[in-house]
Every structure is written in structure tokens, then in C-alpha cells.
Scaffold this motif. Structure first.
Motif, PDB file in Angstrom:
ATOM      1  N   GLY A   1       0.808  -1.232   0.000  1.00  0.00           N
ATOM      2  CA  GLY A   1       0.000   0.000   0.000  1.00  0.00           C
ATOM      3  C   GLY A   1       0.835   1.274   0.000  1.00  0.00           C
ATOM      4  O   GLY A   1       0.296   2.369  -0.143  1.00  0.00           O
ATOM      5  N   ASN A   2       2.153   1.143   0.161  1.00  0.00           N
ATOM      6  CA  ASN A   2       3.022   2.347   0.129  1.00  0.00           C
ATOM      7  C   ASN A   2       3.677   2.540  -1.226  1.00  0.00           C
ATOM      8  O   ASN A   2       4.412   3.498  -1.425  1.00  0.00           O
ATOM      9  CB  ASN A   2       4.155   2.204   1.159  1.00  0.00           C
ATOM     10  CG  ASN A   2       3.620   2.224   2.564  1.00  0.00           C
ATOM     11  OD1 ASN A   2       2.700   2.987   2.859  1.00  0.00           O
ATOM     12  ND2 ASN A   2       4.174   1.386   3.418  1.00  0.00           N
TER      13      ASN A   2
ATOM     14  N   THR B   1       4.431   2.980  -5.357  1.00  0.00           N
ATOM     15  CA  THR B   1       3.981   3.527  -6.632  1.00  0.00           C
ATOM     16  C   THR B   1       4.383   2.521  -7.704  1.00  0.00           C
ATOM     17  O   THR B   1       5.516   2.038  -7.720  1.00  0.00           O
ATOM     18  CB  THR B   1       4.667   4.880  -6.925  1.00  0.00           C
ATOM     19  OG1 THR B   1       4.247   5.797  -5.922  1.00  0.00           O
ATOM     20  CG2 THR B   1       4.297   5.419  -8.300  1.00  0.00           C
TER      21      THR B   1
ATOM     22  N   ALA C   1      -3.809  -1.284  -8.931  1.00  0.00           N
ATOM     23  CA  ALA C   1      -4.362  -0.116  -8.223  1.00  0.00           C
ATOM     24  C   ALA C   1      -5.130  -0.534  -6.968  1.00  0.00           C
ATOM     25  O   ALA C   1      -5.267   0.259  -6.031  1.00  0.00           O
ATOM     26  CB  ALA C   1      -5.265   0.677  -9.158  1.00  0.00           C
TER      27      ALA C   1
ATOM     28  N   ARG D   1      -0.370   2.341  -3.634  1.00  0.00           N
ATOM     29  CA  ARG D   1      -0.784   3.706  -3.277  1.00  0.00           C
ATOM     30  C   ARG D   1      -1.181   4.449  -4.547  1.00  0.00           C
ATOM     31  O   ARG D   1      -2.168   5.168  -4.586  1.00  0.00           O
ATOM     32  CB  ARG D   1       0.400   4.427  -2.592  1.00  0.00           C
ATOM     33  CG  ARG D   1       0.046   5.796  -2.021  1.00  0.00           C
ATOM     34  CD  ARG D   1       1.208   6.347  -1.209  1.00  0.00           C
ATOM     35  NE  ARG D   1       2.324   6.754  -2.055  1.00  0.00           N
ATOM     36  CZ  ARG D   1       2.401   7.908  -2.697  1.00  0.00           C
ATOM     37  NH1 ARG D   1       1.437   8.800  -2.606  1.00  0.00           N
ATOM     38  NH2 ARG D   1       3.445   8.181  -3.457  1.00  0.00           N
ATOM     39  N   ARG D   2      -0.390   4.215  -5.596  1.00  0.00           N
ATOM     40  CA  ARG D   2      -0.605   4.961  -6.831  1.00  0.00           C
ATOM     41  C   ARG D   2      -0.101   4.141  -8.019  1.00  0.00           C
ATOM     42  O   ARG D   2       0.893   3.420  -7.899  1.00  0.00           O
ATOM     43  CB  ARG D   2       0.223   6.243  -6.682  1.00  0.00           C
ATOM     44  CG  ARG D   2       0.232   7.173  -7.818  1.00  0.00           C
ATOM     45  CD  ARG D   2       1.050   8.418  -7.407  1.00  0.00           C
ATOM     46  NE  ARG D   2       1.367   9.196  -8.581  1.00  0.00           N
ATOM     47  CZ  ARG D   2       2.576   9.679  -8.864  1.00  0.00           C
ATOM     48  NH1 ARG D   2       3.580   9.494  -8.038  1.00  0.00           N
ATOM     49  NH2 ARG D   2       2.775  10.356  -9.965  1.00  0.00           N
TER      50      ARG D   2
ATOM     51  N   LEU E   1     -11.311   4.533 -10.202  1.00  0.00           N
ATOM     52  CA  LEU E   1     -10.073   4.447  -9.414  1.00  0.00           C
ATOM     53  C   LEU E   1      -9.407   5.819  -9.304  1.00  0.00           C
ATOM     54  O   LEU E   1      -9.020   6.405 -10.315  1.00  0.00           O
ATOM     55  CB  LEU E   1      -9.104   3.451 -10.073  1.00  0.00           C
ATOM     56  CG  LEU E   1      -9.650   2.023 -10.195  1.00  0.00           C
ATOM     57  CD1 LEU E   1      -8.759   1.181 -11.088  1.00  0.00           C
ATOM     58  CD2 LEU E   1      -9.762   1.387  -8.804  1.00  0.00           C
ATOM     59  N   GLU E   2      -9.245   6.278  -8.068  1.00  0.00           N
ATOM     60  CA  GLU E   2      -8.681   7.624  -7.890  1.00  0.00           C
ATOM     61  C   GLU E   2      -7.160   7.635  -7.836  1.00  0.00           C
ATOM     62  O   GLU E   2      -6.547   8.698  -7.918  1.00  0.00           O
ATOM     63  CB  GLU E   2      -9.233   8.229  -6.601  1.00  0.00           C
ATOM     64  CG  GLU E   2     -10.662   8.695  -6.808  1.00  0.00           C
ATOM     65  CD  GLU E   2     -11.312   9.210  -5.555  1.00  0.00           C
ATOM     66  OE1 GLU E   2     -10.660   9.227  -4.495  1.00  0.00           O
ATOM     67  OE2 GLU E   2     -12.489   9.594  -5.662  1.00  0.00           O
ATOM     68  N   ASN E   3      -6.575   6.464  -7.685  1.00  0.00           N
ATOM     69  CA  ASN E   3      -5.113   6.434  -7.538  1.00  0.00           C
ATOM     70  C   ASN E   3      -4.393   6.057  -8.831  1.00  0.00           C
ATOM     71  O   ASN E   3      -3.251   5.631  -8.812  1.00  0.00           O
ATOM     72  CB  ASN E   3      -4.713   5.472  -6.407  1.00  0.00           C
ATOM     73  CG  ASN E   3      -5.200   4.050  -6.650  1.00  0.00           C
ATOM     74  OD1 ASN E   3      -6.101   3.835  -7.461  1.00  0.00           O
ATOM     75  ND2 ASN E   3      -4.618   3.087  -5.955  1.00  0.00           N
ATOM     76  N   VAL E   4      -5.085   6.197  -9.961  1.00  0.00           N
ATOM     77  CA  VAL E   4      -4.456   5.854 -11.250  1.00  0.00           C
ATOM     78  C   VAL E   4      -4.341   7.103 -12.117  1.00  0.00           C
ATOM     79  O   VAL E   4      -5.277   7.887 -12.227  1.00  0.00           O
ATOM     80  CB  VAL E   4      -5.301   4.805 -12.016  1.00  0.00           C
ATOM     81  CG1 VAL E   4      -4.664   4.499 -13.377  1.00  0.00           C
ATOM     82  CG2 VAL E   4      -5.443   3.523 -11.212  1.00  0.00           C
ATOM     83  N   GLN E   5      -3.161   7.232 -12.715  1.00  0.00           N
ATOM     84  CA  GLN E   5      -2.949   8.340 -13.645  1.00  0.00           C
ATOM     85  C   GLN E   5      -2.486   7.722 -14.967  1.00  0.00           C
ATOM     86  O   GLN E   5      -1.532   6.936 -14.976  1.00  0.00           O
ATOM     87  CB  GLN E   5      -1.849   9.222 -13.039  1.00  0.00           C
ATOM     88  CG  GLN E   5      -1.449  10.427 -13.812  1.00  0.00           C
ATOM     89  CD  GLN E   5      -0.128  10.991 -13.242  1.00  0.00           C
ATOM     90  OE1 GLN E   5       0.380  10.566 -12.184  1.00  0.00           O
ATOM     91  NE2 GLN E   5       0.434  11.941 -13.967  1.00  0.00           N
TER      92      GLN E   5
END
Ligand code: SAM
Length: 295
Positions: free
Chosen positions: A47-48, A50, A66, A70-71, A92-96
Motif C-alpha cells: 500500500g506504500n 507507486t 491499483a 498507493r498509486r 479508481l482515484e489512484n491511477v494516472q
């Protein structure tokens, strides 16, 4: 598990966007929940972490990563996939998702931003079902790029996976083996049948894990010279190491080269492809002691 592992849903999604897979971009989408889980599980994501994903396609691995990371930052070259990814990853808010060519993307900048230098930052994880047409250049781009990653889990052609883990003296052993093992520990994890993709590729695949070494596998004063020795040795496989290096380093006196090989404990009649990393390193150290290579 997401609907992206169901072949009928994948076909519907592609039809909805009028999307056809492009062979030239290595677009073979994974549709097997078990393999998706195994790949993501092999990356050791917490969970920490990237995760940088190369080539998310429709987002099947992205979604699973994801759920743990975390990201996730995913780099996709194909503009036509961007609206599809916006739909499949919408919740999903942690995906770019970044539109770009992974071969020309600075991964440190992608993760840490413009002004953030990476020393002291948490290293990231790289995950990819790699487009086959760029496997070797992409692996080398990542390993030589000075990127702050700790682990790279990737699906590649089975044949290339064998090359990465090959032992000296075997037919799969080559300059790619040496380059990868110089920077990373290599583990062959499992084989993947061509039947778990849409469309079905022409070759079988395998998943490998590269763990970046804190420092290179061998100690050399001049990395460029080391790789020149490696390239020179593999470039002319039929020649003895003495003759292959004689051509690659034609400014070096033949007697001096013999002395270097002897001092390195390498019999001059051997073929380059039988040499270990340490033996290449010993030759490179010997050459580095010559006046023309002393810096
Ligand atoms: N990850 C997805 C999966 O497992 O189903 C897709 C894998 S598919 C083998 C390779 C993906 O990489 C495609 O989406 C393709 O468009 C993308 N791709 C190809 N070349 C690329 C490049 N140079 N940079 C970034 N993405 C690339």
C-alpha cells in the motif's frame, strides 16, 4: 476480478469504441484472471508503493495493481486507448494515465515530478505486459536510465526470457544477458500460453522478475569499456576471444591484449560466449590500465 478478463466483454468494449488491435504496437490483451493475479502478485506491491505500468492497454493489470498500490502511473502510446482507459479505470482515484512512448519517457520525472530529485525517495515498481516489438530496447532503456525502481515484473516472449537467464556457453547467452545481469538479478517466474490473449500472438510468453542491484554485479572502473568488451566478444561469435577483441580494440597491441587475457585467466582461444560477467570484467579492468584508456 474485473470484466476485462472476460473475452466477450473485451470484444464488446473494443466494438463500442471502434477499436482494432494494432499488431505494430504489440497489442495482445491479456484475458486470464489467474495470470493477471500471478503477475500483480509477483511484483510484491504494498500500500506504500507507486507502480509504473508500461502499456496498460485496456487496463486489466492496472486495475489489479491499483487495488493494492498507493498509486499507479500508466504510460500508453496509443491515443485511441485513452478514452477506453478513462472508462475502465473511471472508479479508481489512484491511477494516472499518461499518453506517451515509454522509450522516450523519463520514469523518475513521471513518478517524482519535475523538481523532485529521487535520492532518498521510495523506489518504485515497474510492471508491464511488454509490447514484443520493443522488448529489448525498453529493458535496456529502463536499466540504463538511472531510474529509481526496485523491481520490474514483465511479461515478454518466452525466447527472450530464456536469454535473460541464460548461463555462459549456452546458445541463449548473449550481450543482452550480460547487460541485464550487470544491473539486476533475474528470476524466470512462469510460462504463459499464447491462448490467454486477444488476439492470440504468434509466440508463447513468460513472466520474469528483475530486481535492481544496489551496485552492478561486477566492479569495473569504466562501464563503457566493459560493455565495449562485451559487444566486441559477442559481435563475432565464431572468432576466438583474442581475435574478436583484436578487431574491436584494433589500436591495442596484440601482445598487450594477450597479456591482458592471460592476467584475466582467460585462455585466448576461448569463444566470447563462454565468458562469465566476472571474466569480462577482468578483461575490462586490464584494458582500463592501458595508457589510452586511463582517464
Ligand atoms: N497491459 C495490457 C494487457 O496486459 O492486456 C496490454 C498489453 S499489450 C501486449 C502492450 C501495450 O503496450 C498496448 O496497449 C500498446 O498500445 C502499448 N505500447 C506499445 N508500444 C508502447 C510504447 N512505446 N510506450 C507505451 N506503450 C506502448
Amino acid at each position: 476480478m474485473s470484466e476485462l478478463t472476460m473475452p466477450s466483454q473485451v470484444k464488446n468494449l473494443m466494438a463500442k469504441y471502434g477499436f482494432s488491435c494494432r499488431k505494430s504496437l504489440g497489442q495482445n490483451f491479456l484475458v486470464d484472471a489467474n495470470i493477471v493475479n500471478k503477475i500483480v502478485g509477483s511484483a510484491g506491491i504494498t500500500g506504500n508503493d507507486t507502480v509504473v505500468e508500461i502499456g496498460p492497454g485496456l487496463g486489466v493489470l492496472t486495475r489489479e495493481a491499483a487495488a493494492i498500490a498507493r498509486r499507479v502511473v500508466a504510460v500508453e502510446i496509443d491515443r485511441q486507448l485513452i478514452p477506453i482507459l478513462q472508462e475502465t479505470l473511471a472508479d479508481l482515484e489512484n491511477v494516472q494515465v499518461v499518453r506517451g512512448d515509454a522509450l522516450e519517457t523519463d520514469l523518475n520525472r513521471l513518478v517524482y515530478g519535475e523538481n523532485c530529485s529521487h535520492p532518498g525517495s521510495r523506489p518504485f515498481i515497474i510492471m508491464a505486459n511488454l509490447p514484443y516489438y520493443i522488448t529489448t530496447p525498453l529493458i535496456l532503456h529502463i536499466l540504463n536510465g538511472g531510474y529509481n525502481f526496485k523491481v520490474m515484473v514483465m511479461m515478454i516472449q518466452h525466447e527472450v526470457a530464456r536469454r535473460l537467464g541464460a548461463a555462459p556457453g549456452t546458445k541463449d547467452y548473449g550481450s543482452l544477458t550480460v547487460a541485464v545481469n550487470y544491473h539486476a538479478g533475474v528470476e524466470f517466474l512462469f510460462q504463459v500460453s499464447r491462448t490467454v490473449f486477444i488476439p492470440k500472438p504468434e509466440v508463447d510468453s513468460a513472466v520474469v522478475r528483475l530486481t535492481r542491484r544496489e551496485k552492478p554485479a561486477v566492479d569495473v572502473p569504466n562501464q563503457e569499456l566493459f560493455f565495449k568488451v562485451v559487444r566486441g566478444s559477442f559481435g563475432q561469435r565464431r572468432k576466438t576471444i583474442q581475435n574478436a577483441l583484436g578487431s574491436a580494440f584494433n589500436s591495442v597491441d596484440r601482445a598487450a591484449l594477450s597479456d591482458i587475457l592471460n592476467a584475466a585467466g582467460v585462455e585466448p582461444g576461448r569463444r566470447g560466449e563462454t565468458l562469465s560477467l566476472e571474466e569480462f570484467a577482468r578483461i575490462a579492468r586490464g584494458l582500463a590500465g592501458l595508457p589510452e584508456y586511463k582517464s
